[in-house]
Design an enzyme around this catalytic site. Structure first.
Site, PDB file in Angstrom:
ATOM      1  N   LEU A  16      15.737  38.438 -16.450  1.00 21.77           N
ATOM      2  CA  LEU A  16      15.000  37.527 -15.570  1.00 21.77           C
ATOM      3  C   LEU A  16      15.650  36.161 -15.478  1.00 21.77           C
ATOM      4  O   LEU A  16      15.558  35.491 -14.451  1.00 21.77           O
ATOM      5  CB  LEU A  16      13.558  37.360 -16.073  1.00 21.77           C
ATOM      6  CG  LEU A  16      12.653  38.595 -16.025  1.00 21.77           C
ATOM      7  CD1 LEU A  16      11.312  38.286 -16.674  1.00 21.77           C
ATOM      8  CD2 LEU A  16      12.462  39.064 -14.588  1.00 21.77           C
ATOM      9  N   GLY A  17      16.285  35.727 -16.542  1.00 17.45           N
ATOM     10  CA  GLY A  17      16.894  34.405 -16.524  1.00 17.45           C
ATOM     11  C   GLY A  17      17.496  34.070 -17.871  1.00 17.45           C
ATOM     12  O   GLY A  17      17.383  34.823 -18.843  1.00 17.45           O
ATOM     13  N   GLY A  20      18.650  27.386 -22.336  1.00 17.47           N
ATOM     14  CA  GLY A  20      19.296  26.845 -23.509  1.00 17.47           C
ATOM     15  C   GLY A  20      18.939  27.562 -24.792  1.00 17.47           C
ATOM     16  O   GLY A  20      19.721  27.583 -25.743  1.00 17.47           O
ATOM     17  N   MET A  21      17.744  28.160 -24.843  1.00 14.36           N
ATOM     18  CA  MET A  21      17.305  28.828 -26.068  1.00 14.36           C
ATOM     19  C   MET A  21      17.725  30.283 -26.128  1.00 14.36           C
ATOM     20  O   MET A  21      17.815  30.859 -27.210  1.00 14.36           O
ATOM     21  CB  MET A  21      15.783  28.741 -26.181  1.00 14.36           C
ATOM     22  CG  MET A  21      15.258  27.355 -26.425  1.00 14.36           C
ATOM     23  SD  MET A  21      15.587  26.788 -28.095  1.00 14.36           S
ATOM     24  CE  MET A  21      14.457  27.840 -29.005  1.00 14.36           C
ATOM     25  N   VAL A  24      15.970  35.761 -21.137  1.00 17.58           N
ATOM     26  CA  VAL A  24      14.652  36.346 -20.907  1.00 17.58           C
ATOM     27  C   VAL A  24      14.808  37.627 -20.106  1.00 17.58           C
ATOM     28  O   VAL A  24      15.514  37.660 -19.091  1.00 17.58           O
ATOM     29  CB  VAL A  24      13.725  35.368 -20.147  1.00 17.58           C
ATOM     30  CG1 VAL A  24      12.334  35.987 -19.978  1.00 17.58           C
ATOM     31  CG2 VAL A  24      13.623  34.050 -20.888  1.00 17.58           C
ATOM     32  N   LYS A  38      11.987  37.201 -24.695  1.00 13.19           N
ATOM     33  CA  LYS A  38      13.093  36.253 -24.829  1.00 13.19           C
ATOM     34  C   LYS A  38      13.817  36.528 -26.133  1.00 13.19           C
ATOM     35  O   LYS A  38      13.200  36.564 -27.205  1.00 13.19           O
ATOM     36  CB  LYS A  38      12.587  34.817 -24.809  1.00 13.19           C
ATOM     37  CG  LYS A  38      13.665  33.783 -25.162  1.00 13.19           C
ATOM     38  CD  LYS A  38      13.180  32.355 -25.056  1.00 13.19           C
ATOM     39  CE  LYS A  38      13.194  31.884 -23.623  1.00 13.19           C
ATOM     40  NZ  LYS A  38      12.989  30.416 -23.514  1.00 13.19           N
ATOM     41  N   ASP A 131       8.998  20.725 -24.117  1.00 14.20           N
ATOM     42  CA  ASP A 131      10.007  21.078 -23.111  1.00 14.20           C
ATOM     43  C   ASP A 131       9.342  21.405 -21.781  1.00 14.20           C
ATOM     44  O   ASP A 131       9.710  22.372 -21.113  1.00 14.20           O
ATOM     45  CB  ASP A 131      10.829  22.272 -23.604  1.00 14.20           C
ATOM     46  CG  ASP A 131      12.106  22.485 -22.779  1.00 14.20           C
ATOM     47  OD1 ASP A 131      12.504  21.548 -22.056  1.00 14.20           O
ATOM     48  OD2 ASP A 131      12.687  23.578 -22.871  1.00 14.20           O
TER      49      ASP A 131
END
Length: 457
Positions: A16-17, A20-21, A24, A38, A131
């Protein structure tokens, strides 16, 4: 990662994307339900401090109530991979939508309330988001949903100011204290709320764009640029963007001031958002060389129906026409606004091209179902200006007429509407075609009545 690869008990479907962490994925749990999974960056999962804090922080995130959030469902490690599972939210993120056009009217107001409500739920669980930014707000069919709360701090490392800023993406939504690398409290999320609402309503973050150092400098030292922001929201945004955390309102105070009453429960605020939210319909992408002109029309119709907050039941008696053409189904009993309501069209009388609609609502349930703010064009509108009629052959609905700034329609008392309470409401419409003998009446969350007869005065 390949399609069908597994992480823990979850089957990955597609990416999905990436942020920075970590990455997903859309995934399925063992019961076949879709979730968002994630996986954290390998360098993070390799840190002993990260592993120590991961369980603690994700457990705190799981305590966050699901109001206007995508709740955390699970978290764990699988062969050295740290993963976090949340409810899957269907819809684009705020950044993608505002890139096409800023939000306006009731959707901007609903966004402001929804994100503030999510922060109230997050802070009530003892979590700080840290965030909050446009890519962490998803626009679902029933309103905004805040994601990734309480996870950003897992990337913290002593003296890693630049790394933190980079991992969070643009610093344009950080509070001054966060930009300075200081301890972040719930007040930092409030500052981010103000920056996010400014972006949603103007298409620009309040401290501009550019390189990390220059944006951080503006956040710390400059006043926000709020030109073009809706004047009804702007004073509260200015308070949220105060450089001093102690002078910012709390998330609950944001909700209360936006909704115009005190002590609004997060459940009630979430419901208010869903009742005023018009779903964002992404433009269709037909195959090259193949036009589908009906797709935009269908999408617009669906958005209008859902956005009107129509309560659909398994049996929809208000959509059944009468035995004779032009004879209305004049009444319905529906479950809406948290109670059971009896809604009746009393009359629709015309004189020339002007018509006056009158209807009665009675609470035949046992729960309080306040109507104020539910029938207006926005959450700040205490009238029934959202109600509309649609004559046959007319593409656009007719909304109540205005004289100057005053709606020619009934005000709705800002008061409880308990079981047994009854209220009669009215609205005047102009521009009704002289040939119209019946119309469809849309009362928003009170239902849609088909084929209502128009009578002459």
């Amino acid at each position: 990662m390949n399609v069908q690869q597994r992480v823990g008990p979850y089957t990955l479907i597609r990416k999905l994307g990436e942020g920075g962490m970590g990455v997903v994925h859309l995934a399925e749990d063992p019961a076949g339900r879709r979730v968002a999974l994630k996986t954290m960056r390998p360098d993070l999962a390799g840190r002993e401090e990260f592993r120590r804090r991961f369980g603690k922080e994700t457990e705190a995130a799981r305590r966050v109530a699901r109001f206007c959030t995508a709740p955390v469902l699970d978290a764990g490690f699988d062969n050295g991979v740290a993963y976090l599972v949340t409810e899957f939210v269907e819809g684009p993120d705020l950044a993608a939508v505002v890139a096409r056009a800023p939000l306006t009217g009731s959707n901007l107001e609903a966004l402001a309330v929804g994100v503030a409500t999510a922060l109230a739920a997050i802070h009530e669980a003892g979590v700080v988001h840290r965030d909050l930014k446009p890519s962490n707000v998803l626009l679902s069919p029933v309103g905004p949903r805040v994601i990734d709360f309480g996870v950003a701090q897992l990337a913290d490392a002593p003296g890693a100011m630049a790394t933190i800023a980079t991992s969070m993406g643009t610093p344009a939504y950080m509070s001054p204290e966060q930009a300075r690398g200081e301890h972040v409290t719930p007040a930092g999320d409030i500052f981010s709320w103000g920056a996010l609402v400014t972006y949603a309503g103007t298409g620009r973050p309040p401290f501009g764009t550019g390189g990390v150092p220059e944006v951080v400098y503006r956040v710390i030292n400059h006043a926000p640029v709020l030109g073009g922001l809706d004047e009804r929201i702007r004073p509260l945004v200015e308070r949220a963007l105060d450089k001093d955390p102690a002078r910012r309102p709390t998330a609950q105070q944001l909700v209360d001031q936006l909704l115009g009453r005190t002590g609004v429960p997060v459940a009630a605020a979430t419901q208010a958002v869903s009742e005023t939210w018009t779903p964002v319909v992404e433009p269709p992408s037909p195959s090259p060389g193949r036009r589908r002109p009906w797709l935009p029309i269908l999408a617009a119709v669906l958005a209008a129906l859902v956005g009107a907050g129509v309560t659909l039941a398994a049996v929809r008696p208000w959509e059944r026409p009468g035995a004779e053409p032009g004879t209305p189904a004049v009444a319905a009993t529906i479950d809406a606004l948290g109670s059971r309501l009896h809604v009746q069209i009393d009359s629709l009388v015309r004189q020339g091209t002007t018509a006056r609609l009158q209807w009665t609502v009675k609470n035949v349930g046992t729960e309080n179902a306040p109507l104020s703010g539910k029938l207006g064009a926005s959450i700040f509108d205490g009238t029934v200006s959202r109600v509309n009629i649609v004559p046959p052959g007319v593409g656009k609905p007719l909304y109540p007429a205005f004289k100057g700034d005053a709606c020619q329609c009934a005000p709705v008392p800002n008061a409880p509407f308990d079981g047994g309470a009854q209220l009669q409401l009215w609205a005047v419409f102009e521009g009704l075609p002289e040939t119209a003998e019946h119309v469809d009446v849309n009362l928003g969350p009170l239902g849609a009545f088909k084929n209502v007869a128009v009578t002459e005065a």
